[in-house]
Design a protein around this motif. Sequence first.
Motif, mmCIF file in Angstrom:
data_model
loop_
_atom_site.group_PDB
_atom_site.id
_atom_site.type_symbol
_atom_site.label_atom_id
_atom_site.label_comp_id
_atom_site.label_asym_id
_atom_site.label_seq_id
_atom_site.Cartn_x
_atom_site.Cartn_y
_atom_site.Cartn_z
ATOM 1 N N THR A 1 0.846 -1.199 0.000
ATOM 2 C CA THR A 1 0.000 0.000 0.000
ATOM 3 C C THR A 1 0.883 1.251 0.000
ATOM 4 O O THR A 1 2.098 1.183 0.202
ATOM 5 N N ILE A 2 0.240 2.395 -0.139
ATOM 6 C CA ILE A 2 0.956 3.678 -0.036
ATOM 7 C C ILE A 2 1.672 3.768 1.310
ATOM 8 O O ILE A 2 2.752 4.352 1.420
ATOM 9 N N ASN A 3 1.088 3.176 2.342
ATOM 10 C CA ASN A 3 1.696 3.227 3.679
ATOM 11 C C ASN A 3 3.050 2.525 3.747
ATOM 12 O O ASN A 3 3.789 2.712 4.722
ATOM 13 N N ASP A 4 3.361 1.710 2.744
ATOM 14 C CA ASP A 4 4.639 0.992 2.722
ATOM 15 C C ASP A 4 5.703 1.711 1.894
ATOM 16 O O ASP A 4 6.789 1.169 1.685
ATOM 17 N N ASN B 1 -6.117 3.653 -4.388
ATOM 18 C CA ASN B 1 -6.814 3.404 -3.130
ATOM 19 C C ASN B 1 -5.824 2.867 -2.099
ATOM 20 O O ASN B 1 -4.950 2.061 -2.429
ATOM 21 N N CYS B 2 -5.978 3.298 -0.864
ATOM 22 C CA CYS B 2 -5.098 2.805 0.208
ATOM 23 C C CYS B 2 -5.911 2.173 1.319
ATOM 24 O O CYS B 2 -6.659 2.873 2.013
ATOM 25 N N ASN B 3 -5.791 0.878 1.396
ATOM 26 C CA ASN B 3 -6.421 0.052 2.438
ATOM 27 C C ASN B 3 -7.943 -0.094 2.239
ATOM 28 O O ASN B 3 -8.559 0.602 1.424
ATOM 29 N N ALA B 4 -8.494 -1.031 2.988
ATOM 30 C CA ALA B 4 -9.869 -1.484 2.735
ATOM 31 C C ALA B 4 -10.897 -0.360 2.839
ATOM 32 O O ALA B 4 -11.855 -0.316 2.057
ATOM 33 N N LEU C 1 0.540 -2.409 -4.750
ATOM 34 C CA LEU C 1 0.341 -1.012 -5.174
ATOM 35 C C LEU C 1 -0.077 -0.929 -6.645
ATOM 36 O O LEU C 1 0.501 -1.620 -7.496
ATOM 37 N N HIS C 2 -1.096 -0.130 -6.948
ATOM 38 C CA HIS C 2 -1.515 0.032 -8.344
ATOM 39 C C HIS C 2 -2.239 1.347 -8.534
ATOM 40 O O HIS C 2 -2.951 1.821 -7.644
ATOM 41 N N LEU C 3 -2.046 1.886 -9.725
ATOM 42 C CA LEU C 3 -2.711 3.117 -10.127
ATOM 43 C C LEU C 3 -3.831 2.739 -11.083
ATOM 44 O O LEU C 3 -3.591 2.028 -12.064
ATOM 45 N N HIS C 4 -5.062 3.183 -10.774
ATOM 46 C CA HIS C 4 -6.167 3.026 -11.726
ATOM 47 C C HIS C 4 -6.071 4.163 -12.736
ATOM 48 O O HIS C 4 -5.982 5.331 -12.346
#
Length: 113
Positions: A48-51, A86-89, A98-101
């Motif tokens: 995630t972005i948090n990582d 999106n970051c986390n549920a 990690l992915h960019l839509h």
Amino acid sequence: MATLFTKIIQREIPAKIVYETEQVLAFEDINPQAPHHVLIVPKVEIPTINDLTPENAHHIGELFLAAKEIALKFGVAEEGYRVVMNCNAGAGQTVFHLHLHFLAGRPLHWPPG
Ligand code: 5GP
């Protein structure tokens, strides 16, 4: 255990690939929310972005450079497109790689609702 997106990168799971570099892979989303809905992923697993760290943050730039190239390829650079991560549920993240839509091809209103 490899993520779903690593399995796509390794061609273990099929996907319609639209763009690839040494660092990133981009492929069509299986459940498209726009005429063009592409997922742009780094070839390394960052959940995630948090990582993100100063050491791995360059992957974000590579995702955005890929988005720019995909917009040119699809001919939507001028009319416009949206990129979302999106970051986390709580924000709707379901795949923890990690992915960019990349979304384009229809009017994209703001705020999204
Ligand atoms: P998130 O909800 O994590 O931000 O986005 C994950 C995206 O992956 C969703 O839009 C979903 O439709 C897409 N997706 C889930 N499984 C697959 C799959 O097996 N193949 C492809 N191409 N997309 C997938």
